[in-house]
Design a protein around this motif. Structure first.
Motif: not given
Length: 279
Positions: A258-268
């Protein structure tokens, strides 16, 4: 690194602290600087020492364990804590920053640029970030992957130079022991209902060590599992059922691959929270 600390080094610290340095620990060369801080005696390798008989007036067999990668200060009558272990770790590896940057007011961690330094723990095989370059938001970003066996002193210096440590749940977060006090740990928790385990493994130790902590649970869309399975698959829909099958089922479903592609807006929002904690 996590098991080095939680299974041996922190329990060894708990067990030997009462002797004020009068103890006989052993471990790998990787941790020799820290072991020197635990004992005024040389390390004795029972297999290679060439000694037929060793005599001591008192021997402690086994180590005292309090909790995952931490010290329960209440059980030491307040004499020492996880913050003391973190200070020992920094001193053992010659790390000079004891205080993280403060964005308002001066401290020994302040930099002329005024930008906090963020270390992103990179993983290659699993639970890796797929979009590392998207993380910034006012930080000076450093990407690093700790070596498994070597170069711990150099990586410890990198960690100590940073004010925020970001990583997906995994052993690399154990390097939080080298952060300056007041720094922030941001743990990215993958799918699988792993919140309680993640908080116990790294959230509580971070707080006990005098650090700030941000817990970021990814959304389904941020996991590569969302592209591997249909939306109604039990791995996505019912992690609790997978966990009930035992550790190996959980590991196979959520910790391997399992890898992670961050939601940049959410992770912001998490990065802004970390910035606030540095004020």
């Amino acid at each position: 690194m996590f098991h080095d600390l939680t299974d041996v080094l922190v329990p060894l610290f708990i067990t030997t602290r009462r002797f004020g340095g009068d103890a006989q620990p052993w471990w790998l060369d990787k941790f020799r600087p820290l072991l020197r801080g635990l004992s005024r005696h040389d390390v004795v390798d029972m297999d290679r020492g060439g000694r037929g008989v060793l005599g001591y007036p008192h021997v402690v067999v086994g180590l005292e364990f309090h909790k995952e990668m931490s010290v329960d200060a209440a059980r030491t009558a307040g004499e020492y804590s996880m913050a003391d272990f973190a200070l020992l770790a920094r001193r053992s590896y010659g790390l000079t920053r004891d205080t993280a940057i403060r964005l308002h007011g001066r401290s020994d961690g302040d930099r002329s640029s005024g930008r906090p330094r963020l270390l992103l723990i990179s993983r290659r095989s699993t639970r890796a970030f797929a979009n590392v370059g998207a993380i910034a938001l006012g930080y000076e970003v450093v990407v690093g992957e700790p070596a498994r066996h070597a170069e711990l002193p150099s990586f410890a210096r990198v960690v100590n130079s940073c004010d925020v440590l970001v990583g997906v749940h995994g052993a690399g977060l154990a390097n939080l022991v080298f952060l300056p006090a007041g720094a922030v740990v941001v743990q990215v928790v993958p799918l699988g209902g792993l919140d309680a385990m993640a908080a116990e493994d790294f959230g509580a130790p971070a707080r006990d060590a005098g650090l700030r902590y941000v817990h970021y649970r990814i959304a389904v869309a941020e996991s590569t599992l969302a592209r591997r399975y249909p939306r109604d698959h039990r791995v996505l829909r019912d992690p609790a059922a997978v966990r009930r099958e035992g550790w190996m089922a959980l590991r196979a479903a959520y910790l391997v691959g399992q890898n992670v592609t961050l939601d940049v807006r959410r992770f912001g929002d998490a990065l802004r929270r970390a910035m606030e904690l540095l004020r």
